[in-house]
Scaffold this active site. Structure first.
Site, PDB file in Angstrom:
ATOM      1  N   ARG A  38       0.786  -1.197  -0.494  1.00 31.59           N
ATOM      2  CA  ARG A  38       0.473  -0.435   0.067  1.00 31.59           C
ATOM      3  C   ARG A  38       0.524   1.371   0.155  1.00 31.59           C
ATOM      4  O   ARG A  38       2.242   1.403   0.730  1.00 31.59           O
ATOM      5  CB  ARG A  38      -0.459  -0.296   0.781  1.00 31.59           C
ATOM      6  CG  ARG A  38      -1.425  -1.308   1.041  1.00 31.59           C
ATOM      7  CD  ARG A  38      -3.068  -0.905   2.395  1.00 31.59           C
ATOM      8  NE  ARG A  38      -3.045  -2.463   2.546  1.00 31.59           N
ATOM      9  CZ  ARG A  38      -3.873  -2.973   3.344  1.00 31.59           C
ATOM     10  NH1 ARG A  38      -5.120  -1.900   4.694  1.00 31.59           N
ATOM     11  NH2 ARG A  38      -4.558  -3.807   3.560  1.00 31.59           N
TER      12      ARG A  38
ATOM     13  N   TYR B 100      -3.352 -22.763  -0.945  1.00 31.21           N
ATOM     14  CA  TYR B 100      -2.504 -21.744  -0.311  1.00 31.21           C
ATOM     15  C   TYR B 100      -2.412 -23.591   0.640  1.00 31.21           C
ATOM     16  O   TYR B 100      -0.918 -22.774   0.787  1.00 31.21           O
ATOM     17  CB  TYR B 100      -4.294 -21.536   0.518  1.00 31.21           C
ATOM     18  CG  TYR B 100      -4.176 -21.236   1.566  1.00 31.21           C
ATOM     19  CD1 TYR B 100      -2.917 -19.786   1.971  1.00 31.21           C
ATOM     20  CD2 TYR B 100      -4.555 -21.097   3.684  1.00 31.21           C
ATOM     21  CE1 TYR B 100      -2.605 -19.054   2.741  1.00 31.21           C
ATOM     22  CE2 TYR B 100      -3.906 -20.529   4.419  1.00 31.21           C
ATOM     23  CZ  TYR B 100      -3.465 -19.589   4.175  1.00 31.21           C
ATOM     24  OH  TYR B 100      -3.022 -18.757   5.655  1.00 31.21           O
TER      25      TYR B 100
ATOM     26  N   ASP C 255       6.557  -4.129  -2.675  1.00 35.90           N
ATOM     27  CA  ASP C 255       5.785  -5.338  -3.606  1.00 35.90           C
ATOM     28  C   ASP C 255       7.565  -6.590  -3.294  1.00 35.90           C
ATOM     29  O   ASP C 255       8.213  -6.926  -3.685  1.00 35.90           O
ATOM     30  CB  ASP C 255       5.849  -5.714  -4.577  1.00 35.90           C
ATOM     31  CG  ASP C 255       5.397  -6.470  -5.596  1.00 35.90           C
ATOM     32  OD1 ASP C 255       4.786  -7.451  -4.701  1.00 35.90           O
ATOM     33  OD2 ASP C 255       4.809  -5.954  -6.801  1.00 35.90           O
TER      34      ASP C 255
HETATM   35  P1  NAD Z   1      -3.500 -10.395   5.847  1.00 38.14           P
HETATM   36  O1  NAD Z   1      -4.461 -10.559   4.524  1.00 38.14           O
HETATM   37  O2  NAD Z   1      -4.507  -9.560   6.625  1.00 38.14           O
HETATM   38  O3  NAD Z   1      -1.974  -9.246   5.360  1.00 38.14           O
HETATM   39  C1  NAD Z   1      -1.726  -9.758   4.362  1.00 38.14           C
HETATM   40  C2  NAD Z   1      -0.521  -8.096   3.908  1.00 38.14           C
HETATM   41  O4  NAD Z   1       0.097  -8.568   2.665  1.00 38.14           O
HETATM   42  C3  NAD Z   1      -1.971  -7.041   3.587  1.00 38.14           C
HETATM   43  O5  NAD Z   1      -1.638  -5.802   4.178  1.00 38.14           O
HETATM   44  C4  NAD Z   1      -1.006  -7.193   1.756  1.00 38.14           C
HETATM   45  O6  NAD Z   1      -1.730  -5.595   1.139  1.00 38.14           O
HETATM   46  C5  NAD Z   1      -0.063  -7.718   1.674  1.00 38.14           C
HETATM   47  N1  NAD Z   1       1.149  -7.775   0.543  1.00 38.14           N
HETATM   48  C6  NAD Z   1      -0.176  -8.536  -0.212  1.00 38.14           C
HETATM   49  N2  NAD Z   1       0.568  -8.802  -1.349  1.00 38.14           N
HETATM   50  C7  NAD Z   1       2.110  -7.850  -1.248  1.00 38.14           C
HETATM   51  C8  NAD Z   1       2.445  -7.973  -1.769  1.00 38.14           C
HETATM   52  N3  NAD Z   1       3.166  -8.508  -2.956  1.00 38.14           N
HETATM   53  N4  NAD Z   1       3.748  -7.286  -1.091  1.00 38.14           N
HETATM   54  C9  NAD Z   1       3.988  -6.408   0.056  1.00 38.14           C
HETATM   55  N5  NAD Z   1       2.601  -7.159   0.585  1.00 38.14           N
HETATM   56  C10 NAD Z   1       2.068  -7.641   0.575  1.00 38.14           C
HETATM   57  O7  NAD Z   1      -2.745 -12.099   6.108  1.00 38.14           O
HETATM   58  P2  NAD Z   1      -3.199 -11.868   7.845  1.00 38.14           P
HETATM   59  O8  NAD Z   1      -4.122 -12.881   7.835  1.00 38.14           O
HETATM   60  O9  NAD Z   1      -2.179 -10.692   8.846  1.00 38.14           O
HETATM   61  O10 NAD Z   1      -2.159 -13.106   7.573  1.00 38.14           O
HETATM   62  C11 NAD Z   1      -0.021 -13.170   7.563  1.00 38.14           C
HETATM   63  C12 NAD Z   1       0.524 -14.100   7.294  1.00 38.14           C
HETATM   64  O11 NAD Z   1      -0.429 -15.174   7.939  1.00 38.14           O
HETATM   65  C13 NAD Z   1       0.141 -14.419   6.029  1.00 38.14           C
HETATM   66  O12 NAD Z   1       0.720 -15.886   5.141  1.00 38.14           O
HETATM   67  C14 NAD Z   1      -0.914 -15.870   6.466  1.00 38.14           C
HETATM   68  O13 NAD Z   1      -1.231 -16.734   5.187  1.00 38.14           O
HETATM   69  C15 NAD Z   1      -0.384 -16.226   7.460  1.00 38.14           C
HETATM   70  N6  NAD Z   1      -2.111 -17.063   8.467  1.00 38.14           N
HETATM   71  C16 NAD Z   1      -2.657 -15.962   8.469  1.00 38.14           C
HETATM   72  C17 NAD Z   1      -3.789 -17.001   9.623  1.00 38.14           C
HETATM   73  C18 NAD Z   1      -4.935 -15.444   9.896  1.00 38.14           C
HETATM   74  O14 NAD Z   1      -6.067 -16.437  10.621  1.00 38.14           O
HETATM   75  N7  NAD Z   1      -4.989 -14.191   9.981  1.00 38.14           N
HETATM   76  C19 NAD Z   1      -4.263 -18.153   9.867  1.00 38.14           C
HETATM   77  C20 NAD Z   1      -2.809 -18.311   9.645  1.00 38.14           C
HETATM   78  C21 NAD Z   1      -1.470 -18.475   8.986  1.00 38.14           C
HETATM   79  C1  AKB Z   2      -7.281 -18.976   6.487  1.00 46.63           C
HETATM   80  O1  AKB Z   2      -8.759 -19.283   6.775  1.00 46.63           O
HETATM   81  O2  AKB Z   2      -7.376 -19.049   5.707  1.00 46.63           O
HETATM   82  C2  AKB Z   2      -6.386 -18.479   7.612  1.00 46.63           C
HETATM   83  C3  AKB Z   2      -5.673 -19.417   8.043  1.00 46.63           C
HETATM   84  C4  AKB Z   2      -6.538 -20.183   8.410  1.00 46.63           C
HETATM   85  O3  AKB Z   2      -4.668 -19.490   7.183  1.00 46.63           O
HETATM   86  N1  AKB Z   2      -7.251 -17.666   8.709  1.00 46.63           N
END
Ligand code: NAD
Ligand code: AKB
Length: 319
Positions: free
Chosen positions: A36, A142, A52
């Protein structure tokens, strides 16, 4: 003092992780990076760079020129969004990881955190108290990307000594920023509807049990894992981690105990199939034994804190 970058800092985990890391290390030591133009106001208390993660040479130049020691790589497409764009999900979820692992292999970075997910498990995995090591046949792009990422993390540790650490997060529940396109998002969305005194239409069926965790626990786990002595980290793929497990019906009932007028109905969509392929609960004995993990939040504490703190002005999307 370590210099840290959080890539994907504007998302659900990133905003809270940046705040916590800045509290520990000082605001100037923790750079937030994301696609962003501007970061959310809540993390404007320290440096921000538009980045990025797919721009390998920009990422490499920045990390080397800023003498970054630690990288938290959060940028990814989550499960539901990834199913709509599998090619791009694979690209984003894998290429950024290689850029960071290669920098660590060359010695430019000392420590890497990369999150995995319960999505590494699949329909053939034992569903209850899913063990750390078990059948893993993920059926989503995923989950496939997270499983491949885990294998590569372990490979870079075993073959190049890269200090990479990882957690298989369950679905995370928080109120500071909105979730980013996952299958567990319903368990955040439901609180906004409850707060607005509106009915909630759930995209999963009422008895779909999934592992979940309140964000405070997830951030604390991440910091504890990263602060643990290297010799304690015996798993270099990714650690199982458990908070609490519940179904949509159970979380709705917990909300109704505090707000009797709240109503939920069920209209499962494509995300039901994803949820059905995931475990219902997780065995995290290895994390407990290796680095002393213990959760603080059960479903009741989580519902109390969410109902108290959810702020509907954060909403910029239809629930
Ligand atoms: P999110 O989608 O809320 O945030 C991801 C961020 O990455 C966003 O702000 C987006 O703008 C940024 N992004 C996307 N593409 C990008 C790029 N090319 N370059 C730079 N930034 C970029 O995701 P989250 O929930 O915060 O998850 C973060 C990590 O944790 C991920 O790897 C996700 O798989 C993992 N994860 C999350 C959860 C959950 O419940 N939130 C659970 C398991 C694993
Ligand atoms: C999703 O639902 O994709 C995430 C995760 C469990 O990785 N919250």
């Amino acid at each position: 003092m370590s210099k840290i970058i959080v890539i994907g800092a504007c998302g659900q985990i990133g905003t809270e992780l940046v705040l916590r890391l800045r509290k520990i290390n000082g605001n100037d030591q923790v750079i937030a990076a994301d696609l962003r133009d501007e970061c959310p106001a809540i993390i404007q208390n320290g440096p921000y760079i538009k980045m990025d993660v797919l721009d390998r040479s920009f990422v490499r130049d920045f990390i080397i020129s800023e003498s970054i020691d630690e990288v938290y790589l959060l940028a990814a497409l989550l499960s539901a969004t990834a199913e709509k764009n599998p090619d791009f999900a694979w690209k984003l979820n894998m290429e950024g990881l290689f850029t960071i692992l290669d920098l660590a292999k060359e010695g430019s970075i000392k420590k890497v955190f990369w999150p995995s997910s319960i999505a590494v498990f699949g329909p053939t995995t034992p569903k209850i108290n899913t063990p750390q090591r078990t059948v893993m046949e993920p059926s989503t792009v995923y989950g496939i990307s997270k499983q491949a990422g885990e294998r590569w993390c372990e490979y870079y540790f075993n073959n190049y000594g890269v200090d990479v650490r990882s957690i298989r997060y369950p679905g995370l529940i928080s109120y500071t920023s909105l979730p980013g396109g996952g299958t567990t998002d319903y368990a955040v969305d439901i609180f906004y509807k409850a707060k607005m005194s509106e009915d909630f239409i759930c995209f999963l069926s009422e008895n779909t049990m999934l592992p979940m965790m309140y964000m405070d626990d997830a951030i604390r786990a991440t910091i504890e894992l990263m602060q643990a002595p290297s010799e304690n980290i015996k798993i270099r793929s990714s650690y199982n981690l458990s908070g609490c497990s519940f179904t949509p019906k159970e979380i709705a009932e917990a909300i109704q105990q505090r707000n009797p007028d709240f109503r939920i109905t069920y209209q499962p969509d494509f995300r039901q199939k994803i949820a059905d392929s995931w475990p219902g609960s997780i065995d995290d004995e290895a994390a407990r034994n290796d680095w002393g993990w213990k959760e603080n939040y059960n479903i009741d504490k989580l519902v109390d804190v969410m109902l108290e703190n959810v702020d509907i002005s954060l909403l910029n999307k239809e629930l």
